[in-house]
Design a protein around this motif. Structure first.
Motif, PDB file in Angstrom:
ATOM      1  N   ALA A   7       0.834  -1.203   0.000  1.00 11.34           N
ATOM      2  CA  ALA A   7       0.000   0.000   0.000  1.00 11.34           C
ATOM      3  C   ALA A   7       0.868   1.253   0.000  1.00 11.34           C
ATOM      4  CB  ALA A   7      -0.925  -0.005   1.212  1.00 11.34           C
ATOM      5  N   GLY A   8       1.993   1.213   0.691  1.00  7.64           N
ATOM      6  CA  GLY A   8       2.919   2.338   0.702  1.00  7.64           C
ATOM      7  C   GLY A   8       3.514   2.602  -0.669  1.00  7.64           C
ATOM      8  N   ILE A   9       3.876   1.540  -1.374  1.00  4.53           N
ATOM      9  CA  ILE A   9       4.404   1.689  -2.728  1.00  4.53           C
ATOM     10  C   ILE A   9       3.342   2.264  -3.651  1.00  4.53           C
ATOM     11  CG2 ILE A   9       5.226   0.419  -4.749  1.00  4.53           C
ATOM     12  CD1 ILE A   9       6.673  -1.459  -2.835  1.00  4.53           C
ATOM     13  N   ALA A  10       2.120   1.739  -3.568  1.00  7.73           N
ATOM     14  CA  ALA A  10       1.036   2.240  -4.412  1.00  7.73           C
ATOM     15  C   ALA A  10       0.738   3.711  -4.112  1.00  7.73           C
ATOM     16  CB  ALA A  10      -0.221   1.398  -4.221  1.00  7.73           C
ATOM     17  N   PHE A  11       0.787   4.091  -2.848  1.00 12.11           N
ATOM     18  CA  PHE A  11       0.543   5.484  -2.482  1.00 12.11           C
ATOM     19  C   PHE A  11       1.663   6.391  -2.989  1.00 12.11           C
ATOM     20  CE2 PHE A  11       0.703   9.067   0.549  1.00 12.11           C
ATOM     21  CZ  PHE A  11      -0.565   9.580   0.303  1.00 12.11           C
ATOM     22  N   ALA A  12       2.896   5.921  -2.913  1.00 13.32           N
ATOM     23  CA  ALA A  12       4.024   6.715  -3.412  1.00 13.32           C
ATOM     24  C   ALA A  12       3.919   6.918  -4.918  1.00 13.32           C
ATOM     25  CB  ALA A  12       5.341   6.038  -3.052  1.00 13.32           C
ATOM     26  N   VAL A  13       3.531   5.873  -5.634  1.00 13.94           N
ATOM     27  CA  VAL A  13       3.340   5.994  -7.086  1.00 13.94           C
ATOM     28  C   VAL A  13       2.211   6.963  -7.385  1.00 13.94           C
ATOM     29  CG1 VAL A  13       2.601   4.720  -9.141  1.00 13.94           C
ATOM     30  CG2 VAL A  13       4.297   3.732  -7.615  1.00 13.94           C
ATOM     31  N   PHE A  14       1.151   6.911  -6.614  1.00 15.48           N
ATOM     32  CA  PHE A  14       0.024   7.823  -6.794  1.00 15.48           C
ATOM     33  C   PHE A  14       0.458   9.274  -6.599  1.00 15.48           C
ATOM     34  CE2 PHE A  14      -3.481  10.196  -4.782  1.00 15.48           C
ATOM     35  CZ  PHE A  14      -4.381  10.193  -5.846  1.00 15.48           C
ATOM     36  N   ILE A  15       1.249   9.537  -5.578  1.00 13.03           N
ATOM     37  CA  ILE A  15       1.722  10.897  -5.323  1.00 13.03           C
ATOM     38  C   ILE A  15       2.635  11.374  -6.451  1.00 13.03           C
ATOM     39  CG2 ILE A  15       3.137  12.310  -3.766  1.00 13.03           C
ATOM     40  CD1 ILE A  15       0.303  11.697  -2.748  1.00 13.03           C
ATOM     41  N   VAL A  16       3.525  10.515  -6.912  1.00 14.72           N
ATOM     42  CA  VAL A  16       4.420  10.901  -8.010  1.00 14.72           C
ATOM     43  C   VAL A  16       3.614  11.204  -9.273  1.00 14.72           C
ATOM     44  CG1 VAL A  16       6.231  10.053  -9.552  1.00 14.72           C
ATOM     45  CG2 VAL A  16       6.432   9.710  -7.100  1.00 14.72           C
ATOM     46  N   PHE A  17       2.639  10.347  -9.600  1.00 14.93           N
ATOM     47  CA  PHE A  17       1.796  10.606 -10.770  1.00 14.93           C
ATOM     48  C   PHE A  17       1.002  11.896 -10.609  1.00 14.93           C
ATOM     49  CE2 PHE A  17       1.295   6.020 -12.516  1.00 14.93           C
ATOM     50  CZ  PHE A  17       2.565   6.106 -13.055  1.00 14.93           C
TER      51      PHE A  17
END
Length: 87
Positions: A7-17
């Protein structure tokens, strides 16, 4: 891997996008980032659901989920191409 880590990785990708879409002057960067990630996951799901008809399957693993989240539809196309080349 724990669910919290994923979930942390997915959230980090979401923030970068979201930052990328904001820099591109999109009106709704969070919505656009979410839709981009969702399209990748839905494409991965569609490939696996149609696998009984087409005979092409992609294994659901951490790598395939992350590539589909980050790369979207082109990422799933890359996974399919690599699957066909190396198998």
């Amino acid at each position: 891997m724990s669910v919290g880590y994923l979930a942390g990785i997915a959230f980090a990708v979401f923030i970068v996008f979201s930052i990328i879409h904001y820099a591109g002057k999109n009106k709704r960067p969070f919505k656009r980032a979410f839709i981009s990630m969702l399209c990748g996951l839905c494409t991965l799901l569609a490939v696996n659901l149609s696998g009984s008809i087409t005979g092409v399957f992609l294994p659901i693993s951490l790598l395939s989920i992350l590539v589909s989240l980050i790369g979207g539809i082109p990422g799933v196309t890359l996974l399919l191409t690599l699957n066909l080349i190396f198998l």
